[in-house]
Design a protein around this motif. Structure first.
Motif, PDB file in Angstrom:
ATOM      1  N   GLN A  69      -9.083   5.991   2.758  1.00 59.21           N
ATOM      2  CA  GLN A  69      -8.519   4.789   2.149  1.00 59.21           C
ATOM      3  C   GLN A  69      -7.906   3.858   3.193  1.00 59.21           C
ATOM      4  N   VAL A 123     -13.767   4.626   0.105  1.00 58.34           N
ATOM      5  CA  VAL A 123     -13.473   5.257  -1.188  1.00 58.34           C
ATOM      6  C   VAL A 123     -13.821   6.744  -1.090  1.00 58.34           C
ATOM      7  N   ARG A 136       0.826  -1.214   0.000  1.00 54.78           N
ATOM      8  CA  ARG A 136       0.000   0.000   0.000  1.00 54.78           C
ATOM      9  C   ARG A 136       0.857   1.259   0.000  1.00 54.78           C
ATOM     10  N   GLN A 172      -6.570   9.917   2.218  1.00 53.15           N
ATOM     11  CA  GLN A 172      -5.822   8.770   2.724  1.00 53.15           C
ATOM     12  C   GLN A 172      -6.429   8.229   4.009  1.00 53.15           C
TER      13      GLN A 172
END
Length: 388
Positions: free
Chosen positions: A131, A136, A9, A128
């Motif tokens: 996420q 989303v 990631r 972020q």
């Protein structure tokens, strides 16, 4: 960086202009810092002294997992006194900063693939943070020509079956806008229509210059679907204490508490005591601080209006001015770079706050008027900002 020992990631850099801004301070020995919103005002001595005394008297242990009970009760009392909004202590939890509060909230409410709408320009960490919690981020654009207000039709057009929440931030970082009562009611109506949560990131509540701040949860029908994030960082000049809170229905607070047991356990006890004393002394502490920031932001506004190639909306709220530099013909990153190299003034490029921020730079009014005067004197001398 790519490495077998690092999660995939994070193989692609997630660094932002905000996160990297401090590294630029060492490039010149006379940099004037308009980048991060860290007030130059030190936490009021009365808060520090009282927190120190509490530490000496034994407040150096874990608190209740929901937070110091005195502080939670004081927050409930505050909302009753300020907004005539009654809260139960079970609807309040103390967190290690507002950013930590946001992560806990998102972790508590999102299933994998759930969508969260954020209005752009936005506080840099939002995408972020969403996420990281397997959500989303969905971008709702706002524009200077509309005073950066949320357009209800554009908001409605982004809603899908996977939409879970709308994040609002007013007074806003970075634009300084304050949502009108009409905007707030329109967002509330849409949240009720589509059965959505509203996450109110209420960090700059005392810096609403045009009209009194309206908490989303106080609007009709919004108590049960609003999660409020609060912080002591800006309203009390307590950035380094890292203390915030969440207000939400009790079942959400219970879930957040359970998550936090596996994260940081409890917020720092001494910081919680400092927050308690900040609330109790707010009537003495806040008015002069707010007046100082109003003086600074109005001074900066006047100076910017006199610089060719720059323009900005009149100050409305927060500690920031979102300065339009489109007339220079350069990108926001190019302008920020030149301002640093030629004027030794550090600003953040607007694209750090999303695509809608391109063509702007953000200036934080967190230095004295005397330093601001020096900064704008330097900027005015740049060839980039001379009359064509």
């Amino acid at each position: 960086m790519k490495h077998r020992f690092i999660s995939k990631r994070y193989w692609n850099s997630i660094a932002t202009a905000m996160g990297e801004s401090s590294s630029h301070l060492a490039e010149y020995d006379d940099v004037i810092n308009f980048s991060l919103g860290d007030p130059d005002i030190t936490t009021d001595a009365r808060i520090i002294k009282a927190a120190f005394e509490d530490a000496m008297n034994g407040h150096t242990h874990y608190t209740d997992f929901f937070g110091d009970n005195e502080l939670r009760q004081e927050i409930c009392k505050y909302f009753d006194e300020e907004y005539s909004h009654k809260l139960k202590i079970e609807e309040c939890m103390i967190t290690t900063s507002g950013c930590h509060a946001m992560w806990l909230v998102l972790e508590a409410i999102l299933d994998d693939g759930d969508e969260v709408i954020i209005h752009e320009p936005y506080f840099t960490p939002y995408p972020q943070q969403i996420q990281l919690t397997r959500g989303v981020p969905v971008i709702l654009e706002t524009y200077e020509s509309e005073n950066f207000q949320v357009d209800p039709d554009r908001l409605r057009g982004l809603i899908t079956n996977r939409t879970k929440a709308i994040v609002i931030n007013t007074p806003n970082n970075p634009t300084g806008t304050c949502f009108s009562e009409a905007t707030m009611k329109a967002i509330a109506a849409i949240a009720k229509e589509y059965d959505l949560l509203v996450i109110a990131d209420d960090i700059y509540t005392k810096f609403s210059y045009e009209a009194p701040f309206i908490p989303m949860m106080t609007l009709e029908g919004m108590r049960e679907r609003t999660i409020t994030i609060g912080s002591f960082s800006k309203d009390y000049a307590m950035t380094g204490w890292r203390i915030g809170y969440v207000l939400a229905p009790d079942f959400i607070i219970q879930t957040i508490k359970d998550i936090n047991e596996n994260n940081v356990f409890t917020a720092p006890s001494v910081s919680q005591r400092a927050a308690l004393h900040a609330l109790r002394h707010r009537d003495a502490i806040q008015p002069p601080m707010i007046e100082e920031y109003k003086k600074r932001i109005n001074y900066a506004y006047d100076r910017i209006c006199g610089i060719p190639g720059m323009s900005v909306l009149p100050p409305r709220g927060s500690l920031y001015l979102f300065v339009n530099i489109k007339a220079t013909g350069l990108s926001s990153a190019e302008v920020a770079k030149r301002v640093l190299e030629e004027a030794h003034v550090l600003v953040l490029p607007g694209n750090a706050f999303g695509a809608c921020g391109e063509g702007y730079v953000r200036m934080a009014m967190t230095v004295s008027v005397e330093k601001m005067a020096e900064a704008f004197d330097r900027i005015e001398k740049m060839t980039l900002f001379q009359k064509k």
